[in-house]
Design a protein around this motif. Sequence first.
Motif, PDB file in Angstrom:
ATOM      1  N   ARG A 199       0.798  -1.278  -0.167  1.00  0.00           N
ATOM      2  CA  ARG A 199      -0.216  -0.074   0.038  1.00  0.00           C
ATOM      3  C   ARG A 199       0.691   1.138   0.231  1.00  0.00           C
ATOM      4  N   THR A 200       1.914   1.381   0.719  1.00  0.00           N
ATOM      5  CA  THR A 200       2.782   2.383   0.793  1.00  0.00           C
ATOM      6  C   THR A 200       3.565   2.507  -0.706  1.00  0.00           C
ATOM      7  N   CYS A 201       3.738   1.453  -1.047  1.00  0.00           N
ATOM      8  CA  CYS A 201       4.554   1.542  -2.509  1.00  0.00           C
ATOM      9  C   CYS A 201       3.704   2.162  -3.526  1.00  0.00           C
ATOM     10  N   LYS A 202       2.426   1.768  -3.389  1.00  0.00           N
ATOM     11  CA  LYS A 202       1.480   2.311  -4.344  1.00  0.00           C
ATOM     12  C   LYS A 202       1.415   3.694  -4.602  1.00  0.00           C
TER      13      LYS A 202
ATOM     14  N   ILE B 267       3.335   5.807  -7.120  1.00  0.00           N
ATOM     15  CA  ILE B 267       2.781   5.885  -8.590  1.00  0.00           C
ATOM     16  C   ILE B 267       1.393   5.962  -8.743  1.00  0.00           C
ATOM     17  N   ASN B 268       0.620   6.214  -7.562  1.00  0.00           N
ATOM     18  CA  ASN B 268      -0.776   6.428  -7.774  1.00  0.00           C
ATOM     19  C   ASN B 268      -0.905   7.677  -8.754  1.00  0.00           C
ATOM     20  N   PRO B 269      -0.186   8.724  -8.461  1.00  0.00           N
ATOM     21  CA  PRO B 269      -0.775  10.123  -9.355  1.00  0.00           C
ATOM     22  C   PRO B 269      -0.979   9.708 -10.851  1.00  0.00           C
ATOM     23  N   GLN B 270      -0.267   8.651 -11.414  1.00  0.00           N
ATOM     24  CA  GLN B 270      -0.417   8.527 -12.899  1.00  0.00           C
ATOM     25  C   GLN B 270      -1.251   7.176 -12.960  1.00  0.00           C
TER      26      GLN B 270
ATOM     27  N   LYS C  18      -5.852   3.333  -9.941  1.00  0.00           N
ATOM     28  CA  LYS C  18      -6.550   1.899  -9.559  1.00  0.00           C
ATOM     29  C   LYS C  18      -5.417   0.983 -10.112  1.00  0.00           C
ATOM     30  N   TYR C  19      -4.780   1.238 -11.189  1.00  0.00           N
ATOM     31  CA  TYR C  19      -3.548   0.131 -11.566  1.00  0.00           C
ATOM     32  C   TYR C  19      -2.236   0.166 -10.731  1.00  0.00           C
ATOM     33  N   ALA C  20      -2.102   1.014  -9.763  1.00  0.00           N
ATOM     34  CA  ALA C  20      -0.889   1.207  -9.174  1.00  0.00           C
ATOM     35  C   ALA C  20      -0.327  -0.255  -8.544  1.00  0.00           C
ATOM     36  N   GLY C  21      -1.252  -0.880  -8.228  1.00  0.00           N
ATOM     37  CA  GLY C  21      -0.765  -2.546  -7.762  1.00  0.00           C
ATOM     38  C   GLY C  21      -0.192  -3.230  -8.785  1.00  0.00           C
ATOM     39  N   ILE C  22      -0.755  -3.318  -9.842  1.00  0.00           N
ATOM     40  CA  ILE C  22      -0.110  -4.041 -11.152  1.00  0.00           C
ATOM     41  C   ILE C  22       1.409  -3.328 -11.226  1.00  0.00           C
ATOM     42  N   VAL C  23       1.623  -2.402 -11.029  1.00  0.00           N
ATOM     43  CA  VAL C  23       2.934  -1.740 -11.299  1.00  0.00           C
ATOM     44  C   VAL C  23       4.041  -2.055 -10.123  1.00  0.00           C
TER      45      VAL C  23
END
Length: 193
Positions: A56-59, A62-65, A68-73
């Motif tokens: 969750r912290t890592c997400k 990259i959340n700004p771009q 909801k797909y941040a977890g995949i990255v």
Amino acid sequence: MAHIYLSGDLDDIMIGNFIGDFVKGNNYIKYPEQIGKGIILHRKIDSFTDKHPVTRTCKTYINPQYGKYAGIVVDIFYDHFLATNWKHYSSVPLKDFVIQKYTILSAYDYYFPQDVKAFFPYFLESNWLNAYSTFDGLGTVLQNMSGRTSLPDYSSYAIKILKDNYDFLGKSFYSFFKEIIFFVESELSIKLF
């Protein structure tokens, strides 16, 4: 990469884990029992990963771009750190491991859902599992995923975030991966390498 690694040396489990994203609902019961268990394993790994505070912290990086797909990255970043630190997780050299897994996947391709059958030749041709180990390879993986899924194509942004926060994201991976290994080995009785 991590899903394949976390299947241990159980071929049927690995096949199910590999196709897990493409088998919806209770359709896993249409597969042989061990492949069905691999599909369930895939879901449990995803659930563990998505709920984990480190992920969750890592997400947030990259959340700004990606939103909801941040977890995949983040999963792709984790695959990168697994590949680049492979010797800490397996005595089998990465190159040998990848060749072995490609061979097994190819032998079981008749179990692949149609979407997996469509991308699998390119997966092999582009040596996707080895691609995780370099920034260029990661960029290619991200671009390919955006072309085949609903993942937006912000690959340059993702690579920049990874490079700019490499130490933090790497330490986050090590902390998280130690826990998911314990989860898979203790809760699911899978012996890893």
